[in-house]
Design a protein around this motif. Structure first.
Motif, PDB file in Angstrom:
ATOM      1  N   PRO A 352       0.826  -1.211   0.000  1.00 22.54           N
ATOM      2  CA  PRO A 352       0.000   0.000   0.000  1.00 22.54           C
ATOM      3  C   PRO A 352       0.855   1.253   0.000  1.00 22.54           C
ATOM      4  O   PRO A 352       1.981   1.255   0.499  1.00 22.54           O
ATOM      5  N   SER A 353       0.330   2.318  -0.602  1.00 24.04           N
ATOM      6  CA  SER A 353       1.042   3.589  -0.638  1.00 24.04           C
ATOM      7  C   SER A 353       0.596   4.453   0.532  1.00 24.04           C
ATOM      8  O   SER A 353      -0.495   4.284   1.072  1.00 24.04           O
ATOM      9  N   GLY A 354       1.444   5.393   0.935  1.00 24.66           N
ATOM     10  CA  GLY A 354       1.089   6.285   2.024  1.00 24.66           C
ATOM     11  C   GLY A 354       1.349   5.665   3.382  1.00 24.66           C
ATOM     12  O   GLY A 354       1.832   4.546   3.505  1.00 24.66           O
ATOM     13  N   GLY A 355       1.021   6.417   4.428  1.00 24.54           N
ATOM     14  CA  GLY A 355       1.231   5.949   5.788  1.00 24.54           C
ATOM     15  C   GLY A 355       0.206   4.915   6.188  1.00 24.54           C
ATOM     16  O   GLY A 355      -0.770   4.649   5.477  1.00 24.54           O
ATOM     17  N   PRO A 356       0.382   4.305   7.358  1.00 21.82           N
ATOM     18  CA  PRO A 356      -0.544   3.260   7.797  1.00 21.82           C
ATOM     19  C   PRO A 356      -1.888   3.840   8.262  1.00 21.82           C
ATOM     20  O   PRO A 356      -1.950   4.925   8.835  1.00 21.82           O
ATOM     21  N   LEU A 357      -2.951   3.082   8.016  1.00 21.52           N
ATOM     22  CA  LEU A 357      -4.263   3.421   8.558  1.00 21.52           C
ATOM     23  C   LEU A 357      -4.316   3.066  10.045  1.00 21.52           C
ATOM     24  O   LEU A 357      -4.877   3.804  10.859  1.00 21.52           O
ATOM     25  N   ILE A 384      -1.433  -1.695   9.496  1.00 17.00           N
ATOM     26  CA  ILE A 384      -2.350  -2.012   8.403  1.00 17.00           C
ATOM     27  C   ILE A 384      -2.437  -0.777   7.520  1.00 17.00           C
ATOM     28  O   ILE A 384      -2.809   0.297   7.997  1.00 17.00           O
ATOM     29  N   GLY A 385      -2.091  -0.922   6.247  1.00 13.90           N
ATOM     30  CA  GLY A 385      -2.111   0.206   5.336  1.00 13.90           C
ATOM     31  C   GLY A 385      -3.514   0.514   4.841  1.00 13.90           C
ATOM     32  O   GLY A 385      -4.437  -0.304   4.971  1.00 13.90           O
ATOM     33  N   TYR A 386      -3.692   1.682   4.251  1.00 14.65           N
ATOM     34  CA  TYR A 386      -4.976   2.028   3.641  1.00 14.65           C
ATOM     35  C   TYR A 386      -5.272   1.052   2.493  1.00 14.65           C
ATOM     36  O   TYR A 386      -4.443   0.855   1.609  1.00 14.65           O
ATOM     37  N   GLY A 387      -6.438   0.447   2.523  1.00 19.66           N
ATOM     38  CA  GLY A 387      -6.828  -0.479   1.463  1.00 19.66           C
ATOM     39  C   GLY A 387      -6.092  -1.799   1.478  1.00 19.66           C
ATOM     40  O   GLY A 387      -6.190  -2.576   0.526  1.00 19.66           O
ATOM     41  N   GLU A 388      -5.386  -2.109   2.555  1.00 21.88           N
ATOM     42  CA  GLU A 388      -4.612  -3.347   2.628  1.00 21.88           C
ATOM     43  C   GLU A 388      -5.423  -4.430   3.332  1.00 21.88           C
ATOM     44  O   GLU A 388      -6.211  -4.162   4.240  1.00 21.88           O
ATOM     45  N   SER A 389      -5.229  -5.678   2.916  1.00 22.30           N
ATOM     46  CA  SER A 389      -5.876  -6.824   3.543  1.00 22.30           C
ATOM     47  C   SER A 389      -4.817  -7.602   4.318  1.00 22.30           C
ATOM     48  O   SER A 389      -3.861  -8.120   3.738  1.00 22.30           O
ATOM     49  N   VAL A 390      -5.010  -7.653   5.627  1.00 21.51           N
ATOM     50  CA  VAL A 390      -4.015  -8.252   6.518  1.00 21.51           C
ATOM     51  C   VAL A 390      -4.665  -9.389   7.301  1.00 21.51           C
ATOM     52  O   VAL A 390      -5.807  -9.270   7.763  1.00 21.51           O
ATOM     53  N   GLY A 391      -3.947 -10.494   7.457  1.00 23.89           N
ATOM     54  CA  GLY A 391      -4.446 -11.636   8.202  1.00 23.89           C
ATOM     55  C   GLY A 391      -3.839 -11.722   9.587  1.00 23.89           C
ATOM     56  O   GLY A 391      -2.711 -11.277   9.829  1.00 23.89           O
ATOM     57  N   LEU A 392      -4.602 -12.283  10.506  1.00 19.63           N
ATOM     58  CA  LEU A 392      -4.155 -12.508  11.871  1.00 19.63           C
ATOM     59  C   LEU A 392      -4.518 -13.950  12.203  1.00 19.63           C
ATOM     60  O   LEU A 392      -5.703 -14.303  12.268  1.00 19.63           O
ATOM     61  N   ARG A 552     -13.822  -1.453  -4.023  1.00 29.37           N
ATOM     62  CA  ARG A 552     -14.041  -0.315  -3.124  1.00 29.37           C
ATOM     63  C   ARG A 552     -12.798   0.118  -2.373  1.00 29.37           C
ATOM     64  O   ARG A 552     -12.819   1.148  -1.691  1.00 29.37           O
ATOM     65  N   GLY A 553     -11.750  -0.688  -2.440  1.00 31.41           N
ATOM     66  CA  GLY A 553     -10.520  -0.310  -1.753  1.00 31.41           C
ATOM     67  C   GLY A 553     -10.617  -0.376  -0.243  1.00 31.41           C
ATOM     68  O   GLY A 553      -9.857   0.293   0.470  1.00 31.41           O
ATOM     69  N   ILE A 554     -11.556  -1.182   0.278  1.00 31.07           N
ATOM     70  CA  ILE A 554     -11.703  -1.315   1.727  1.00 31.07           C
ATOM     71  C   ILE A 554     -10.583  -2.201   2.266  1.00 31.07           C
ATOM     72  O   ILE A 554     -10.249  -3.233   1.685  1.00 31.07           O
TER      73      ILE A 554
END
Length: 615
Positions: A352-357, A384-392, A552-554
């Motif tokens: 993802p671009s930019g700083g983290p959400l 977690i970045g903007y529009g990024e999908s992260v698993g836990l 949607r970039g969620i």
């Protein structure tokens, strides 16, 4: 005879079983006709989606049907006796002592106000009559040790004081205390994490081998069925549609429904662009009476499939199928599975671009304010970045849900820094009304059980309208917004008039996602959102989430213990173990080349459709 018979004399035999539920003036069919046999020491599986009649079949075998449900036809025989002719007093002598029963949720089997040792004592032959209290306790401890619980103190604990895996072990110990000849296990590992699931299934196999028990395993996970069972019966909408040896059913399915279940499974070794789910949902048996029950959802259906219920016939040695077109379409059914095996994996996601959400630094959470207690979170750092999908991922008790609840403001962390889109939700920080509103607009949570998060007394439309009005008071046409939300998750607008009880599990989960989307969040947190769903429903919802993420970039924080599933939906993954992050990185790298021993253990615990998985 319409049945795949076991080689030996059956220990349990079901013939032409029909189960119905009483209604106002008429009865509703649950199981239309079922034949099944189980030999001593054999394992047979009953598989199918929710609504197929699996659990009611199990309850009929042990005489525990609900008051309004009854067997209207057929025969269930055990040890040469007809079980359907027993009185309740006779049932009590057989149930538990000769026929054991393990349910999905051990809380429904274990008395919550009795200590675990006492529960097992009451299950001993003749409830341990003629023995002293000390002898009964000693025997209950032996039974606990038999299921892998060596801590004698567990006998003095109540069920709510144990983990899910420990409760299930206690439930199994109670079920086998009287050494039954047949054990019925109804989804015994579905709600457990992968390592605990593997332990429980391995335990069942060892107990079975040691005692020579027959085992009937009910599951919606074909991988588990193939790893555990000698033979498998496939139920659909109350109909038996296929039955065969497990290895043959896995390699050569001879019914479109079985084929559909197989291709719904997410591949373990790669991420694909789209999973193949069976469209629609399981119908009520009476709605498909007089035709092939699977016809409305079948890609190979023709008008002839509506001309009567297809008989269950032998299409290969000891392999039965209820499809009149199976010989015509058998070759075609092999192609989708071949394409799945050869499908190219998706390329790695771009960072993802930019700083983290979301940014967490040394996040620590200790419950009850006791500093000496083992922390639920032991100083974890993540982004977690903007529009990024992260698993836990991680086992139960690893801290996954605690972290998720902290993100949405349902838990306050003990120490560290946690910032969500510029809002500090760290220890000691108090959110004012403005920050709370901003946080709720930024991140929404979707829970494991959508039914418990939906008001059963309100229609779907009413529940969605409430969220729309709360978060967008200027909305001029809430009904149109509700229709738009339902459409966005692949549901028809007319579903707004229905209540949650009418919907399938997959539909309810889609409604829960639509409700979260009503806020137009930047991040959705999913806490085990698919663990209670069938394979086909899982595939449908995963495809929906992939599309929403792309279109949607969620951003997503996806919590699960299913590593095959997490590979299909996230870009990066964090592995939690006892409150610590032990490994992180791109999901393909972590799953293909795990560096930590705990991650390797999780990967080894993923169900595989072979008997060697449990060796």
């Amino acid at each position: 005879m319409n049945e795949v018979e076991s080689v030996d004399e059956p220990a349990l035999e079901i013939r032409r079983l029909r189960i119905e539920a009483a209604g106002r003036g008429t009865a509703t069919t649950i199981v239309s006709s079922l034949d099944l046999s189980l030999a001593a020491g054999e394992t047979v599986g009953i598989v199918g989606e929710s609504g197929s009649g699996k659990s009611m079949t199990a309850r009929a075998v042990v005489g525990l049907l609900p008051p309004s449900v009854f067997v209207s036809r057929g025969e269930i025989r055990y040890g040469g006796r007809s079980l359907l002719e027993l009185t309740e007093r006779q049932w009590r002598r057989i149930r538990g002592s000769e026929l054991g029963f393990v349910m999905q949720d051990p809380f429904t089997m274990l008395n919550p106000v009795r200590k675990c040792g006492r529960v097992i004592e009451e299950s001993l032959p003749d409830a341990g009559r003629g023995t002293s209290r000390r002898q009964r306790r000693a025997e209950s401890i032996e039974r606990l040790a038999e299921v892998g619980i060596t801590d004698e103190a567990v006998a003095d604990r109540y069920p709510f004081q144990l983990s899910g895996g420990m409760r299930q072990r206690v439930a199994i110990a109670a079920a086998i205390a009287s050494e039954p000849q047949v054990l019925i296990a109804d989804e015994p590992s579905t709600a457990l994490d992968v390592t605990t699931q593997r332990d429980i299934l391995l335990l069942l196999k060892k107990l079975q081998a040691a005692r020579g028990m027959g085992l009937v395993l009910i599951t919606h996970d074909l991988r588990v069925a193939f790893a555990m069972c000698d033979r498998v019966y496939v139920l659909y909408a109350g109909h038996l549609v296929e039955a065969a040896a497990a290895a043959e059913l896995e390699s050569t399915p001879m019914h479109p429904y079985t084929h559909g279940l197989l291709i719904s499974e997410p591949p373990v070794d790669r991420r694909v662009a789209e999973l193949t789910g069976i469209p629609g949902a399981v119908p009520v048996p009476d709605d498909v009476a007089g035709r092939c029950a699977f016809e409305p959802r079948c890609a190979w259906s023709t008008p002839t499939c509506r001309n009567g219920t297809p008989p269950l016939t032998e299409v290969a040695p000891r392999h039965l199928s209820a499809c009149t077109r199976v010989r015509e379409i058998h070759g075609e059914m092999a192609h989708p599975r071949s394409r799945m095996r050869l499908a190219e994996p998706l390329p790695p996601a771009r960072p993802p671009s930019g700083g983290p959400l979301v940014r967490g630094r040394d996040v620590r959470k200790v419950f009850d304010g006791r500093r000496d207690q083992a922390p639920a979170l032991a100083g974890v750092s993540f982004e977690i970045g903007y529009g990024e999908s992260v698993g836990l991922v991680g086992e139960s008790g690893s801290g996954k849900t605690t972290l998720a609840r902290s993100l949405v403001g349902l838990e306050r962390i003990t120490s560290g820094e946690l910032v969500v889109d510029g809002v500090a939700v760290s220890a000691g920080s108090r959110l004012d009304a403005r920050d709370r509103r901003r946080l709720s607009h930024t991140v929404q949570m979707v829970f494991q059980d959508p039914y418990s998060s939906l008001n059963p007394m309100r229609t779907i439309g009413s529940a969605l309208k409430e969220v729309v009005r709360l978060h967008d008071p200027s909305a001029t046409d809430p009904s149109a917004r509700v229709a738009e939300l339902l459409e966005s998750v692949g549901l028809p607008a007319e579903l707004a008039q229905r209540k949650p009880v009418i919907l399938s599990g997959g539909q309810r989960q889609r409604v829960a996602i639509a409700r979260a989307l009503a806020v137009r969040p930047k991040l959705l947190v999913f806490d085990e959102p698919l663990s209670a769903l069938d394979m086909s429903a899982q595939a449908q919802v995963l495809n929906l989430l992939t599309r929403l993420h792309r279109d949607r970039g969620i951003g997503y924080l996806f919590i699960t213990h299913d590593l095959a599933m997490v590979r299909q939906i996230v870009d990066r993954v964090y592995v939690l173990y006892r409150g610590d992050i032990v490994e992180s990185g791109p999901v393909d790298e972590v799953l293909a080349r795990p560096a930590d021993q705990y991650t390797k253990k999780l990967i080894e615990s993923i169900p595989r459709p072979t008997g060697t998985w449990l060796t």
